[in-house]
Design a protein around this motif. Structure first.
Motif, short mmCIF file in Angstrom:
data_model
loop_
_atom_site.label_atom_id
_atom_site.label_comp_id
_atom_site.label_asym_id
_atom_site.label_seq_id
_atom_site.Cartn_x
_atom_site.Cartn_y
_atom_site.Cartn_z
N LYS A 74 64.40 34.05 44.87
CA LYS A 74 63.96 35.37 44.59
C LYS A 74 62.67 35.63 44.97
N LYS A 75 62.42 36.99 45.36
CA LYS A 75 61.15 37.85 45.64
C LYS A 75 60.56 38.28 44.18
N ILE A 76 59.70 37.93 43.92
CA ILE A 76 58.92 38.30 42.40
C ILE A 76 57.75 39.22 42.66
N PRO A 77 57.60 40.30 41.85
CA PRO A 77 56.55 41.06 41.94
C PRO A 77 55.09 40.49 41.26
N VAL A 78 54.32 40.68 41.66
CA VAL A 78 52.87 40.21 41.17
C VAL A 78 52.06 41.43 40.38
N GLY A 79 52.22 41.45 39.13
CA GLY A 79 51.48 42.53 38.35
C GLY A 79 50.34 42.44 38.41
N ARG A 80 49.64 43.86 38.47
CA ARG A 80 48.20 44.05 38.73
C ARG A 80 47.21 43.32 37.71
N SER A 81 47.86 43.25 36.43
CA SER A 81 47.05 42.59 35.51
C SER A 81 46.95 41.07 35.61
N TYR A 82 47.78 40.66 36.28
CA TYR A 82 47.92 39.08 36.50
C TYR A 82 47.52 38.46 37.68
N ARG A 83 47.35 39.53 38.81
CA ARG A 83 46.99 39.26 40.12
C ARG A 83 45.48 38.29 40.23
N LYS A 84 44.70 38.66 39.50
CA LYS A 84 43.30 37.72 39.79
C LYS A 84 43.64 36.39 39.22
N ASP A 85 44.09 36.14 38.21
CA ASP A 85 44.43 34.73 37.72
C ASP A 85 45.55 33.83 38.63
N PHE A 86 46.48 34.69 39.23
CA PHE A 86 47.37 34.36 39.94
C PHE A 86 46.61 33.61 41.27
N LEU A 87 45.96 34.59 41.91
CA LEU A 87 45.36 34.30 43.11
C LEU A 87 44.51 33.06 43.11
N GLN A 88 43.61 33.02 41.81
CA GLN A 88 42.72 31.96 41.88
C GLN A 88 43.37 30.49 41.64
N LYS A 89 44.58 30.59 40.90
CA LYS A 89 45.37 29.25 40.72
C LYS A 89 45.87 28.94 42.03
N MET A 90 46.35 29.84 42.78
CA MET A 90 46.64 29.39 44.02
C MET A 90 45.69 28.82 44.97
N GLU A 91 44.50 29.36 44.97
CA GLU A 91 43.43 28.89 45.77
C GLU A 91 42.90 27.82 45.04
N ALA A 92 42.90 27.43 43.95
CA ALA A 92 42.88 26.07 43.30
C ALA A 92 43.75 24.91 43.87
N LYS A 93 45.23 25.48 43.79
CA LYS A 93 46.11 24.35 44.37
C LYS A 93 45.99 24.04 45.72
N LYS A 94 45.57 25.11 46.67
CA LYS A 94 45.21 24.74 48.14
C LYS A 94 43.98 23.77 48.34
N ARG A 95 42.93 24.00 47.39
CA ARG A 95 41.85 23.31 47.55
C ARG A 95 42.24 21.58 47.17
#
Length: 237
Positions: free
Chosen positions: A214-235
């Motif tokens: 599925k393609k799932i939307p990223v809500g505006r209020s959750y965007r910052k936390d989501f991107l930070q978590k993905m960046e931490a996973k990348k590191r």
């Protein structure tokens, strides 16, 4: 959470027992109409959470709560609004004014679950609290669902839909409740209606997550936390 229910009204106690049976995070150890009988059981079983009526014969719920050990969580259930101040003075989790519905009951349980998990994190290393499975109630059975099988979770009225490669489960629980059961590093809420297993994300940007299903939307209020978590996973990788 291991819990007991105490209420001198049999019908109210029956309803509480039913609500507990429909809540995956709760294991009802006992239900008592006689508050004096319950005291010995509390001392021997050491439950995590107590649903406690206030206005009862022989001894009030207030007195029982005052005698409990500090790490026991209490949710007061009563038809008497005037006791609310006494309840919150005792730092109880919540105060359910009768009659209350299942949705209101779940909100109180969410609060209790948050306190319970906070106390565990304070006393146990994080890796020890993370389980490879979670217990959910589905089709009148308790199922041990492997974490690695979860692709994403979607809210649906008073239910949630847990999507796995082979099956969709619809337990009666809130998104907040199941996220409290899941390892924080392995699942991320991306929208008010969606949470995704981090390792099941195939691609993403600031507005959308793509999984195998599925393609799932990223809500505006959750965007910052989501991107930070993905960046931490990348590191980490």
């Amino acid at each position: 959470m291991r819990c007991i229910a105490i209420d001198d009204e049999p019908l109210a106690l029956k309803l509480l027992a039913y609500y507990c049976s429909q809540t995956p995070s709760l294991q009802l150890l006992g239900a008592y109409t006689d508050p004096l009988d319950s005291i010995a059981y509390i001392r021997s079983m050491q439950p995590d959470l107590i649903f406690l009526d206030i206005h009862m014969p022989d001894i009030s719920g207030i007195h029982i709560a005052q005698a409990l050990e500090k790490d026991m969580l209490v949710i007061f259930t009563t038809a008497h609004r005037e006791y609310a101040v006494d309840g919150f003075d005792l730092d109880v989790v919540d105060y359910l004014l009768k009659p209350f519905d299942f949705e209101r009951f779940l909100k109180a349980c969410d609060k209790a679950e948050q306190r319970f998990r906070s106390s565990l994190k304070a006393s146990v290393p994080q890796q020890a609290t993370q389980s490879k499975t979670i217990s959910i109630k589905y089709n009148y059975q308790t199922i041990q669902l492997p974490l690695h099988s979860i692709l994403y979770i979607e809210t649906c009225d008073n239910y949630i839909r847990i999507i796995t490669p082979d099956k969709i489960y619809m337990p009666v629980m809130t998104m907040k409740t199941i996220l409290n059961l899941l390892p924080e590093a392995e699942f991320v809420r991306v929208h008010k209606s969606f949470a995704v297993a981090v390792d099941k994300i195939r691609s993403f940007n600031s507005t959308q997550v793509v999984t195998d299903r599925k393609k799932i939307p990223v809500g505006r209020s959750y965007r910052k936390d989501f991107l930070q978590k993905m960046e931490a996973k990348k590191r980490r990788n």
